[in-house]
Motif scaffolding. Sequence first.
Motif, PDB file in Angstrom:
ATOM      1  N   ALA A   1     -49.296 -63.162 -15.268  1.00 34.45           N
ATOM      2  CA  ALA A   1     -49.132 -62.083 -16.015  1.00 34.45           C
ATOM      3  C   ALA A   1     -47.516 -61.736 -16.469  1.00 34.45           C
ATOM      4  CB  ALA A   1     -50.101 -61.203 -16.999  1.00 34.45           C
TER       5      ALA A   1
ATOM      6  N   THR B   1     -36.429 -50.706 -21.806  1.00 31.99           N
ATOM      7  CA  THR B   1     -36.858 -52.038 -22.098  1.00 31.99           C
ATOM      8  C   THR B   1     -35.840 -53.056 -21.623  1.00 31.99           C
ATOM      9  OG1 THR B   1     -35.569 -51.513 -23.988  1.00 31.99           O
ATOM     10  CG2 THR B   1     -37.855 -51.312 -24.294  1.00 31.99           C
TER      11      THR B   1
ATOM     12  N   MET C   1     -45.711 -55.336 -15.386  1.00 34.57           N
ATOM     13  CA  MET C   1     -45.579 -54.433 -16.592  1.00 34.57           C
ATOM     14  C   MET C   1     -45.087 -53.023 -16.004  1.00 34.57           C
ATOM     15  SD  MET C   1     -47.078 -56.284 -18.389  1.00 34.57           S
ATOM     16  CE  MET C   1     -48.052 -58.368 -18.357  1.00 34.57           C
TER      17      MET C   1
ATOM     18  N   VAL D   1     -55.302 -58.176 -18.510  1.00 31.75           N
ATOM     19  CA  VAL D   1     -54.025 -58.669 -19.713  1.00 31.75           C
ATOM     20  C   VAL D   1     -53.663 -57.467 -20.486  1.00 31.75           C
ATOM     21  CG1 VAL D   1     -52.527 -60.368 -19.971  1.00 31.75           C
ATOM     22  CG2 VAL D   1     -53.379 -60.843 -18.435  1.00 31.75           C
ATOM     23  N   PRO D   2     -52.504 -56.872 -19.900  1.00 33.11           N
ATOM     24  CA  PRO D   2     -52.554 -55.067 -21.329  1.00 33.11           C
ATOM     25  C   PRO D   2     -52.732 -56.166 -22.485  1.00 33.11           C
ATOM     26  CG  PRO D   2     -51.248 -54.824 -19.796  1.00 33.11           C
ATOM     27  CD  PRO D   2     -51.513 -56.602 -19.016  1.00 33.11           C
ATOM     28  N   TYR D   3     -52.573 -57.709 -22.922  1.00 35.35           N
ATOM     29  CA  TYR D   3     -52.104 -57.886 -24.047  1.00 35.35           C
ATOM     30  C   TYR D   3     -53.441 -58.611 -24.813  1.00 35.35           C
ATOM     31  CZ  TYR D   3     -49.531 -61.856 -21.614  1.00 35.35           C
ATOM     32  OH  TYR D   3     -49.533 -62.361 -20.411  1.00 35.35           O
ATOM     33  N   ASP D   4     -54.434 -58.607 -23.723  1.00 40.90           N
ATOM     34  CA  ASP D   4     -55.148 -59.714 -23.754  1.00 40.90           C
ATOM     35  C   ASP D   4     -56.353 -59.250 -23.251  1.00 40.90           C
ATOM     36  OD1 ASP D   4     -57.471 -61.330 -24.062  1.00 40.90           O
ATOM     37  OD2 ASP D   4     -56.212 -63.298 -24.950  1.00 40.90           O
ATOM     38  N   ARG D   5     -57.432 -57.677 -23.430  1.00 45.18           N
ATOM     39  CA  ARG D   5     -57.805 -57.417 -22.365  1.00 45.18           C
ATOM     40  C   ARG D   5     -59.301 -58.351 -21.678  1.00 45.18           C
ATOM     41  NH1 ARG D   5     -55.289 -53.603 -19.921  1.00 45.18           N
ATOM     42  NH2 ARG D   5     -57.378 -52.863 -19.148  1.00 45.18           N
TER      43      ARG D   5
END
Length: 190
Positions: free
Chosen positions: A34, A4, A37, A51-55
């Motif tokens: 975005a 992180t 990542m 987008v990984p957090y909103d496919r």
Amino acid sequence: MEQTDTLEKLRELQVKYLMEAEELFGPKTECNFAGVMPGNVSSPKFCYAAVPYDRSKKAFMIIINLSNAEKNFKDGILQISHEVVHMLSPEKDDNDKAVNYLEEGMATYFSKIITDRETSDQEFATSAIKGKEKYNEAFELYLSLHEIDKDAVKKLRLVNPSLASLTALDFRQTDIKIEEEMIERLLRKF
């Protein structure tokens, strides 16, 4: 450095390096970005994807090999500084607008000067570039253009801001003194 922490630091550097790339090559075009990542990729890439957090949404993003960046942060700097150049005028994946040797050369040049400066290791980026024949060729082509006119890319982007859709006519509409053969080589799709 934890994953992180590494990712957060690279995200901060992405903002800083993009500003530097804009100073060197001209302002970026508008795009939906975005962010940076982590990904299970052999080499970093700039892509247009879900987008990984909103496919349900698509956007441009930089995908980096986080495990390599954690093992050697120099690699993270090399990855992120290269990929920010592709943020200047991104195009959705389209064969007619694929990245050309000019853009890859710019990205490789920029990653070398940033990595050299940030790490004080002049050999790290050089070794990475020489190990990849196409990137080395693109780098050498860009260096030749830069030698002819250090502001060539800025001049070209005033005529056509999209690096992927530059044409020989765009070169002719500037005062850049360059041979046709070199224009053809710079505009070849990578």
